[in-house]
Design a protein around this motif. Structure first.
Motif, mmCIF file in Angstrom:
data_model
loop_
_atom_site.group_PDB
_atom_site.id
_atom_site.type_symbol
_atom_site.label_atom_id
_atom_site.label_comp_id
_atom_site.label_asym_id
_atom_site.label_seq_id
_atom_site.Cartn_x
_atom_site.Cartn_y
_atom_site.Cartn_z
ATOM 1 N N THR A 44 -34.156 -2.477 -34.652
ATOM 2 C CA THR A 44 -33.157 -3.075 -35.765
ATOM 3 C C THR A 44 -33.206 -2.458 -37.158
ATOM 4 O OG1 THR A 44 -34.500 -5.089 -36.040
ATOM 5 C CG2 THR A 44 -32.910 -5.173 -34.535
ATOM 6 N N ARG A 45 -34.225 -1.841 -37.238
ATOM 7 C CA ARG A 45 -34.393 -1.099 -38.674
ATOM 8 C C ARG A 45 -33.649 0.193 -38.476
ATOM 9 N NH1 ARG A 45 -37.831 -0.960 -43.205
ATOM 10 N NH2 ARG A 45 -38.760 -2.797 -42.494
ATOM 11 N N ASP A 46 -33.557 0.924 -37.340
ATOM 12 C CA ASP A 46 -32.772 1.910 -37.226
ATOM 13 C C ASP A 46 -31.241 1.693 -37.190
ATOM 14 O OD1 ASP A 46 -34.891 3.443 -36.390
ATOM 15 O OD2 ASP A 46 -34.554 3.050 -34.361
ATOM 16 N N ALA A 48 -29.751 -1.004 -38.833
ATOM 17 C CA ALA A 48 -29.425 -1.183 -40.357
ATOM 18 C C ALA A 48 -29.560 -0.223 -41.313
ATOM 19 C CB ALA A 48 -30.627 -2.185 -40.892
ATOM 20 N N GLY A 49 -30.301 0.855 -40.871
ATOM 21 C CA GLY A 49 -30.334 2.178 -41.926
ATOM 22 C C GLY A 49 -29.241 2.999 -41.587
ATOM 23 N N GLY A 52 -26.246 1.770 -43.442
ATOM 24 C CA GLY A 52 -26.622 1.673 -44.753
ATOM 25 C C GLY A 52 -27.000 0.544 -45.362
ATOM 26 N N MET A 53 -27.797 -0.354 -44.571
ATOM 27 C CA MET A 53 -28.068 -1.874 -45.037
ATOM 28 C C MET A 53 -29.576 -1.973 -44.666
ATOM 29 S SD MET A 53 -24.800 -3.613 -43.146
ATOM 30 C CE MET A 53 -25.527 -5.304 -43.237
ATOM 31 N N SER A 54 -30.075 -3.303 -45.364
ATOM 32 C CA SER A 54 -31.522 -3.558 -45.225
ATOM 33 C C SER A 54 -31.686 -4.430 -43.779
ATOM 34 C CB SER A 54 -31.798 -4.298 -46.295
ATOM 35 O OG SER A 54 -31.272 -5.596 -46.144
ATOM 36 N N PRO A 55 -32.664 -4.474 -43.244
ATOM 37 C CA PRO A 55 -33.177 -5.344 -42.028
ATOM 38 C C PRO A 55 -32.798 -6.537 -42.339
ATOM 39 C CG PRO A 55 -34.972 -3.767 -42.153
ATOM 40 C CD PRO A 55 -33.998 -3.386 -43.411
ATOM 41 N N ALA A 56 -33.076 -6.915 -43.457
ATOM 42 C CA ALA A 56 -32.597 -8.544 -43.984
ATOM 43 C C ALA A 56 -31.168 -8.700 -43.874
ATOM 44 C CB ALA A 56 -33.120 -8.881 -45.329
ATOM 45 N N ALA A 57 -30.531 -7.784 -44.264
ATOM 46 C CA ALA A 57 -28.904 -7.784 -44.013
ATOM 47 C C ALA A 57 -28.560 -7.896 -42.675
ATOM 48 C CB ALA A 57 -28.123 -6.695 -44.851
ATOM 49 N N TYR A 59 -30.286 -9.452 -40.219
ATOM 50 C CA TYR A 59 -30.418 -10.443 -39.543
ATOM 51 C C TYR A 59 -29.485 -11.490 -39.955
ATOM 52 C CZ TYR A 59 -34.710 -8.358 -37.765
ATOM 53 O OH TYR A 59 -35.453 -7.527 -37.132
#
Lengths: 208, 208
Positions: A44-46, A48-49, A52-57, A59
């Motif tokens: 999910t980190r990939d 989000a990246g 152009g967003m954060s992992p928290a965004a 979720y």
């Protein structure tokens, strides 16, 4: 939505219905990542990246990676069903409707090949509930094509000894376009659609 | 080698030529791992573990993960070429040879579906040199089927307006069997082979 031809070969994106914009961007990033690296190699980190967003965004919109794949798969299958249903239920002979169904379905698989590959090849990565839902949608897709073939047999337009097997082969032929189609190849999605419509009419013995 | 039917539905394994035994076990473990998790999500440590070996033992036989995929892909494509070449070069009419080519190729994709999926879906994971070698093999595969169709057109057995496009469709139809075929389904590999041979003969206008 613009077809691949109208946009000069860019892939068709069936995501207009996904809102808000951030949820749509994440879904498109997930399609890209899954297509390039496979579902299991993507985090999910990939995703989000890439968006152009954060992992928290991420979720806020999707609880799990599987939820993204499920959403992609559902939208892809609903679009496939809509394309075939439109062709199946229009006015015209079974021959005309089958040619329309095949050429539309082929154009969509050529234009949306990245999405189609994810949807087709990662089906086994879905959990049991999501998978059951998608399989039910696939049965409806199948029934639309089978219905046209049955109509053609009933009117005497087609001669088909094995309606279920022929339906399976017709869908399989169209779906596999997503595997081999390339914009660098010699044919446009429209040309492949026309070729395949002709081949499928031969398969069902139309026009004899 | 036993066919899938002869072994009661177990998958055909084209690895008899791989020696020593440890190299073969590693290759089979790699096929399983790539099919389940995808190439990018699989490590050489995973593969060694599945084969009951240490990562150090793996490196004796394969320097990189890509070397494993390349070897799998080469063996798979060489086997495909052998199957089609045998059908293309046997005695018989173009109609008989095309039916034989399609039914053999379908049986092989049904019986060896796990290998076939890895070979087909991970083609883009190969490096440029390996990929070029495999693409050259694919051209030879293509040429065998095209040759039978051209023969049938020359003898008047077939009526095919677009030989290249039809060749592509015939191969695509057979290859996609690896995606959808399941031993839980209603048809055996032999039955799918017979159905598809009939459908392909219709596509080329045989027997009119």
């Amino acid at each position: 939505m613009a077809t691949a031809e109208e946009t000069g070969g860019a892939e068709a994106q069936p995501w207009a219905e996904v809102t808000p914009d951030a949820a749509r961007r994440l879904l498109m990033a997930a399609v890209e990542a899954f297509a390039e690296r496979g579902y299991h190699a993507t985090t999910t980190r990939d995703i989000a990246g890439r968006a152009g967003m954060s992992p928290a965004a991420l979720y806020i919109h999707y609880k799990t990676k599987e939820e993204l794949l499920h959403r992609i798969s559902r939208i892809g299958h609903e679009k496939a069903l809509e394309i075939l249903r439109t062709a199946a239920r229009r006015e015209g002979t079974a021959t005309e409707r089958l040619a329309d169904a095949v050429s539309s379905f082929v154009r969509w698989h050529a234009g949306g090949r990245t999405v189609a590959r994810v949807v087709q090849y990662e089906l086994d990565s879905l959990g049991p509930d999501a998978r059951a839902e998608i399989i039910a949608l696939r049965r409806k897709v199948d029934a639309e094509v089978r219905g046209i073939i049955e109509d053609g047999v009933a009117t005497g337009e087609f001669a088909v000894p094995d309606v279920r097997g022929t339906t399976l082969a017709v869908l399989s032929l169209c779906i596999d376009v997503a595997r081999w189609f390339s914009l660098d190849g010699p044919r446009t999605p429209d040309e492949v659609g026309a070729l395949y419509a002709d081949l499928v009419l031969r398969m069902v013995g139309a026009g004899k």
